[in-house]
Design a protein around this motif. Sequence first.
Motif, PDB file in Angstrom:
ATOM      1  N   MET A   1      24.966  25.270 -18.775  1.00 51.38           N
ATOM      2  CA  MET A   1      25.853  24.106 -18.717  1.00 51.38           C
ATOM      3  C   MET A   1      26.727  24.041 -19.969  1.00 51.38           C
ATOM      4  SD  MET A   1      23.156  21.457 -17.065  1.00 51.38           S
ATOM      5  CE  MET A   1      24.084  19.968 -17.175  1.00 51.38           C
ATOM      6  N   ASN A   2      26.130  24.259 -21.127  1.00 52.13           N
ATOM      7  CA  ASN A   2      26.916  24.269 -22.369  1.00 52.13           C
ATOM      8  C   ASN A   2      27.955  25.394 -22.343  1.00 52.13           C
ATOM      9  OD1 ASN A   2      25.649  22.096 -23.599  1.00 52.13           O
ATOM     10  ND2 ASN A   2      24.082  23.368 -24.567  1.00 52.13           N
ATOM     11  N   SER A   3      27.525  26.545 -21.835  1.00 50.91           N
ATOM     12  CA  SER A   3      28.441  27.694 -21.779  1.00 50.91           C
ATOM     13  C   SER A   3      29.639  27.386 -20.884  1.00 50.91           C
ATOM     14  CB  SER A   3      27.727  28.925 -21.216  1.00 50.91           C
ATOM     15  OG  SER A   3      26.615  29.250 -22.006  1.00 50.91           O
ATOM     16  N   MET A   4      29.367  26.707 -19.747  1.00 52.36           N
ATOM     17  CA  MET A   4      30.459  26.367 -18.824  1.00 52.36           C
ATOM     18  C   MET A   4      31.425  25.386 -19.476  1.00 52.36           C
ATOM     19  SD  MET A   4      28.067  26.088 -15.444  1.00 52.36           S
ATOM     20  CE  MET A   4      29.288  25.580 -14.246  1.00 52.36           C
ATOM     21  N   ALA A   5      30.867  24.436 -20.230  1.00 52.97           N
ATOM     22  CA  ALA A   5      31.720  23.457 -20.908  1.00 52.97           C
ATOM     23  C   ALA A   5      32.587  24.152 -21.953  1.00 52.97           C
ATOM     24  CB  ALA A   5      30.847  22.380 -21.558  1.00 52.97           C
ATOM     25  N   LEU A   6      31.969  25.052 -22.711  1.00 56.84           N
ATOM     26  CA  LEU A   6      32.738  25.780 -23.730  1.00 56.84           C
ATOM     27  C   LEU A   6      33.811  26.637 -23.081  1.00 56.84           C
ATOM     28  CD1 LEU A   6      33.086  26.623 -26.738  1.00 56.84           C
ATOM     29  CD2 LEU A   6      31.462  28.464 -26.300  1.00 56.84           C
ATOM     30  N   GLN A   7      33.457  27.283 -21.991  1.00 53.70           N
ATOM     31  CA  GLN A   7      34.426  28.122 -21.284  1.00 53.70           C
ATOM     32  C   GLN A   7      35.655  27.305 -20.880  1.00 53.70           C
ATOM     33  OE1 GLN A   7      33.291  29.814 -17.408  1.00 53.70           O
ATOM     34  NE2 GLN A   7      34.543  31.603 -17.852  1.00 53.70           N
ATOM     35  N   SER A   8      35.413  26.117 -20.350  1.00 53.42           N
ATOM     36  CA  SER A   8      36.533  25.259 -19.943  1.00 53.42           C
ATOM     37  C   SER A   8      37.416  24.892 -21.121  1.00 53.42           C
ATOM     38  CB  SER A   8      36.020  23.978 -19.301  1.00 53.42           C
ATOM     39  OG  SER A   8      35.498  24.284 -18.051  1.00 53.42           O
ATOM     40  N   HIS A   9      36.784  24.552 -22.226  1.00 51.81           N
ATOM     41  CA  HIS A   9      37.574  24.174 -23.407  1.00 51.81           C
ATOM     42  C   HIS A   9      38.389  25.358 -23.937  1.00 51.81           C
ATOM     43  CE1 HIS A   9      36.675  19.978 -24.413  1.00 51.81           C
ATOM     44  NE2 HIS A   9      35.601  20.183 -23.671  1.00 51.81           N
ATOM     45  N   LEU A  10      37.803  26.547 -23.903  1.00 50.10           N
ATOM     46  CA  LEU A  10      38.541  27.728 -24.357  1.00 50.10           C
ATOM     47  C   LEU A  10      39.707  28.032 -23.420  1.00 50.10           C
ATOM     48  CD1 LEU A  10      35.562  30.005 -25.455  1.00 50.10           C
ATOM     49  CD2 LEU A  10      37.384  29.158 -26.944  1.00 50.10           C
ATOM     50  N   GLU A  11      39.465  27.812 -22.131  1.00 49.98           N
ATOM     51  CA  GLU A  11      40.536  28.075 -21.166  1.00 49.98           C
ATOM     52  C   GLU A  11      41.685  27.093 -21.322  1.00 49.98           C
ATOM     53  OE1 GLU A  11      38.461  28.346 -17.445  1.00 49.98           O
ATOM     54  OE2 GLU A  11      38.350  30.543 -17.618  1.00 49.98           O
ATOM     55  N   LYS A  12      41.348  25.874 -21.709  1.00 46.22           N
ATOM     56  CA  LYS A  12      42.397  24.884 -21.964  1.00 46.22           C
ATOM     57  C   LYS A  12      43.338  25.359 -23.072  1.00 46.22           C
ATOM     58  CE  LYS A  12      41.386  20.544 -22.928  1.00 46.22           C
ATOM     59  NZ  LYS A  12      40.463  19.392 -22.983  1.00 46.22           N
ATOM     60  N   LEU A  13      42.785  26.155 -23.982  1.00 42.89           N
ATOM     61  CA  LEU A  13      43.597  26.707 -25.078  1.00 42.89           C
ATOM     62  C   LEU A  13      44.190  28.072 -24.704  1.00 42.89           C
ATOM     63  CD1 LEU A  13      41.228  25.894 -28.096  1.00 42.89           C
ATOM     64  CD2 LEU A  13      43.220  24.606 -27.337  1.00 42.89           C
ATOM     65  N   GLU A  14      44.101  28.362 -23.410  1.00 44.40           N
ATOM     66  CA  GLU A  14      44.660  29.607 -22.862  1.00 44.40           C
ATOM     67  C   GLU A  14      44.015  30.887 -23.388  1.00 44.40           C
ATOM     68  OE1 GLU A  14      48.886  29.030 -23.106  1.00 44.40           O
ATOM     69  OE2 GLU A  14      48.718  27.497 -21.548  1.00 44.40           O
ATOM     70  N   CYS A  15      42.737  30.802 -23.695  1.00 47.56           N
ATOM     71  CA  CYS A  15      41.989  32.013 -24.031  1.00 47.56           C
ATOM     72  C   CYS A  15      41.443  32.591 -22.739  1.00 47.56           C
ATOM     73  CB  CYS A  15      40.806  31.691 -24.948  1.00 47.56           C
ATOM     74  SG  CYS A  15      41.273  31.103 -26.559  1.00 47.56           S
ATOM     75  N   ASP A  16      41.480  33.894 -22.654  1.00 38.90           N
ATOM     76  CA  ASP A  16      40.913  34.592 -21.510  1.00 38.90           C
ATOM     77  C   ASP A  16      39.402  34.685 -21.745  1.00 38.90           C
ATOM     78  OD1 ASP A  16      41.217  35.846 -19.145  1.00 38.90           O
ATOM     79  OD2 ASP A  16      42.138  37.679 -19.943  1.00 38.90           O
ATOM     80  N   THR A  17      38.593  34.241 -20.813  1.00 39.95           N
ATOM     81  CA  THR A  17      37.143  34.220 -21.041  1.00 39.95           C
ATOM     82  C   THR A  17      36.379  34.772 -19.837  1.00 39.95           C
ATOM     83  OG1 THR A  17      36.801  32.071 -20.034  1.00 39.95           O
ATOM     84  CG2 THR A  17      37.348  32.067 -22.368  1.00 39.95           C
ATOM     85  N   ARG A  18      35.163  35.200 -20.095  1.00 42.99           N
ATOM     86  CA  ARG A  18      34.238  35.529 -19.004  1.00 42.99           C
ATOM     87  C   ARG A  18      32.878  34.966 -19.368  1.00 42.99           C
ATOM     88  NH1 ARG A  18      38.307  36.664 -17.061  1.00 42.99           N
ATOM     89  NH2 ARG A  18      38.946  38.489 -15.876  1.00 42.99           N
TER      90      ARG A  18
END
Length: 234
Positions: free
Chosen positions: A80-97
């Motif tokens: 759950m924490n990882s998903m939240a972090l992923q969303s925040h990184l994506e908001k900053l337009e970082c490519d994530t997996r």
Amino acid sequence: MKYKRILLKLSGEALMGEKNYGIDSSLLEKYSQQIKNIHDKGIEIAIVIGGGNIYRGIESEKSGINRVQGDYMGMLATLMNSMALQSHLEKLECDTRLMSGFNIDQVCEPFIRRRAIRHLEKGRIVIFGAGLGKPYFTTDSTASLRAVEIEANIVLKGTRVDGVYDSDPEKVKDAVKFNEISFDEAYERNLKIMDMTAFTLCKENNLPIIVFDMNKPGNLIKLVEGKNIGTLIY
Ligand code: UDP
């Protein structure tokens, strides 16, 4: 830059900020910005995030929940924490997996070492969720093993204290901070830096760790630039 590929370990507890439980999104925003700043410098970044702000398996038996069951609940918390972090990184337009330690196909892909390395080479920020997918481990051991597997140069352990002290700085007033300390000396002094499994894995594989204060903006970038921050364990 001092490092090509890093593994950043964030504790779940740090995500609570001033709250008693759950995720303080303003903190996630700050963390994500700092991560983006080093990503912009071309550093390859893998991240492991704890779950202690939501659930800790070790405490499950007190509430009548079997330990192994509790550990899986803890792993879900890290996801759950990882998903939240992923969303925040994506908001900053970082490519994530996001890669999970156990199969949860509708949410993210499973951890496959070669694939993780490929993502990193392509400049994607890789988050390892659900720990190692096994009970009786911690996210510190996840950070160590994954770092060894992906051949990271270093484990950066972001905490709310600014390094390793000879006694607990939150309790002992004149605790002394180490700028660096060897694995052997840390063992001898019985310093609690990571759990033993995690610590031994790093030592045996010559993987250094830096413990630093993640809540101080700018620290992460200074670290990858090679500045002397936190405590180096080597
Ligand atoms: N956990 C586990 N196996 C793993 C990683 C984590 O069983 O490979 C469980 C364990 O119950 C742990 C919980 O997930 O208590 C949350 O992780 P941790 O306590 O390491 O998080 P942190 O203290 O860093 O927030």
